[in-house]
Design an enzyme around this catalytic site. Structure first.
Site, PDB file in Angstrom:
ATOM      1  N   ARG A 143       0.843  -1.318  -0.021  1.00 16.24           N
ATOM      2  CA  ARG A 143      -0.038  -0.026  -0.057  1.00 16.24           C
ATOM      3  C   ARG A 143       1.026   1.179   0.122  1.00 16.24           C
ATOM      4  NH1 ARG A 143      -1.856  -3.413   3.904  1.00 16.24           N
ATOM      5  NH2 ARG A 143      -3.859  -4.377   3.648  1.00 16.24           N
ATOM      6  N   LYS A 167      -1.432  -2.606   8.464  1.00 13.16           N
ATOM      7  CA  LYS A 167      -2.426  -2.241   9.246  1.00 13.16           C
ATOM      8  C   LYS A 167      -2.435  -2.850  10.491  1.00 13.16           C
ATOM      9  CE  LYS A 167      -6.135  -1.267   5.513  1.00 13.16           C
ATOM     10  NZ  LYS A 167      -7.377  -1.678   4.954  1.00 13.16           N
ATOM     11  N   HIS A 241      -2.728   3.080  -5.972  1.00 15.83           N
ATOM     12  CA  HIS A 241      -3.416   1.792  -5.363  1.00 15.83           C
ATOM     13  C   HIS A 241      -3.898   0.600  -6.480  1.00 15.83           C
ATOM     14  CE1 HIS A 241      -5.234  -0.514  -1.881  1.00 15.83           C
ATOM     15  NE2 HIS A 241      -6.134  -0.982  -2.666  1.00 15.83           N
ATOM     16  N   ARG A 244      -1.315  -1.805  -7.136  1.00 13.93           N
ATOM     17  CA  ARG A 244      -1.465  -2.954  -6.208  1.00 13.93           C
ATOM     18  C   ARG A 244      -2.457  -3.695  -6.705  1.00 13.93           C
ATOM     19  NH1 ARG A 244      -1.393  -4.337  -0.565  1.00 13.93           N
ATOM     20  NH2 ARG A 244      -3.151  -4.923   0.351  1.00 13.93           N
ATOM     21  N   HIS A 267      -3.333  -9.302   3.776  1.00 13.29           N
ATOM     22  CA  HIS A 267      -4.679  -9.245   4.062  1.00 13.29           C
ATOM     23  C   HIS A 267      -4.918 -10.058   5.234  1.00 13.29           C
ATOM     24  CE1 HIS A 267      -6.011  -8.190  -0.392  1.00 13.29           C
ATOM     25  NE2 HIS A 267      -5.869  -7.232   0.335  1.00 13.29           N
ATOM     26  N   TYR A 276      -9.872 -10.578  -6.368  1.00  7.11           N
ATOM     27  CA  TYR A 276      -9.121 -10.686  -7.429  1.00  7.11           C
ATOM     28  C   TYR A 276      -9.270 -11.666  -8.518  1.00  7.11           C
ATOM     29  CZ  TYR A 276      -6.512  -7.091  -4.982  1.00  7.11           C
ATOM     30  OH  TYR A 276      -5.893  -5.940  -4.283  1.00  7.11           O
TER      31      TYR A 276
END
Length: 295
Positions: A143, A167, A241, A244, A267, A276
């Protein structure tokens, strides 16, 4: 109400390690909700109140995605208060999220991708830096917020890997390729020249610096990319993004399994990565439609 909001945001910052960007968004959403409620306190809020607030947002022109995000914020807020025993239940749990249309992000063709990666000039320090940034975004799938948070010691050039804080400040190792290594080495040489010209640097550990010697921001990366697109007379709708998305989809199209892609992307849930597969199905549908004589 404000005390409860402050306690919640402190919890997210100190115990959950949320990023400043996320905290700012949560604070903005909760401030809007507090203004709507007036003098009411958290214990006075029920699911009807929250539904009325969502209706108010729609009347003010908020889209479904914005409303859904604000509802997710309220769910987290009231779950926190319920966990502390300040309210009897979480009223936001009874409110259904808006149905969002499934959007398949547009992908760049190999030719378009090559054009974008070569847009920054190779004869300026800023251009060399931006070439390294774009190549690294596509090569590693990080990211943009993770990329600008990198320090020099997070990069292992010989091993072609990065130590990334994602994150929730969770660390993971991601890989990058030979093209990214070449452009990173060129940038690091330019970075050394930049540091040598300055008496002091605000953040000497930061990998990507702006021309003033401070850590580059995610907003600056977006702004610089837009500037390169304008100067290159490109009408492509490209944002950081999107690189990505290209990273994940190209891996999937070339045989990588979802679990590996999940790990590389950072993730928490495989269901997030599974979107995806939808991108791949859409690409297959396009190829079929364009190629089959009876399509």
């Amino acid at each position: 109400m404000q005390r409860a909001i402050d306690d919640f945001l402190n919890h997210l910052r100190l115990e959950r390690n949320y990023s400043p960007h996320t905290l700012k968004g949560y604070g903005r959403d909760l401030s809007q909700f507090r203004s709507y409620l007036g003098p009411a306190q958290p214990a006075d809020v029920d699911h009807i109140t929250i539904r009325d607030f969502l209706g108010h947002l729609y009347e003010r022109g908020n889209g479904k995605a914005s409303v859904s995000r604000k509802l997710a914020c309220l769910r987290s807020f009231f779950r926190f208060l319920h966990g502390r025993g300040e309210i009897a239940s979480n009223p936001a749990r009874l409110v259904a999220s808006p149905r969002l249309p499934k959007k398949v992000p547009p992908l760049l063709s190999p030719a378009q991708l090559e054009t974008v990666l070569e847009l920054p000039p190779a004869d300026t320090d800023g251009g060399v830096r931006d070439r390294a940034i774009l190549e690294l975004l596509y090569s590693s799938g990080v990211r943009v917020g993770e990329l600008v948070a990198l320090d020099v010691e997070d990069v292992a050039l010989t091993e072609r890997q990065l130590r990334v804080r994602g994150k929730g400040r969770k660390e993971r190792i991601v890989l990058f390729g030979g093209a990214a290594e070449t452009k990173l080495r060129a940038y690091l040489r330019a970075r050394s020249r930049q540091l040598a010209r300055r008496r002091s640097v605000a953040e000497p550990r930061a990998l990507f610096l702006n021309l003033r010697g401070s850590r580059l921001s995610a907003r600056s990366v977006q702004r610089n990319l837009a500037g390169h697109l304008r100067r290159g007379a490109q009408r492509l709708k490209v944002h950081p993004h999107l690189l990505r998305h290209c990273f994940a989809t190209h891996l999937l199209n070339n045989g990588a399994d979802l679990r590996s892609i999940q790990e590389l992307l950072g993730h928490a849930s495989l269901s997030t990565t599974q979107r995806y597969t939808q991108l791949t199905v859409e690409e297959l549908r396009r190829v079929y439609r364009d190629s089959h004589p009876r399509a």
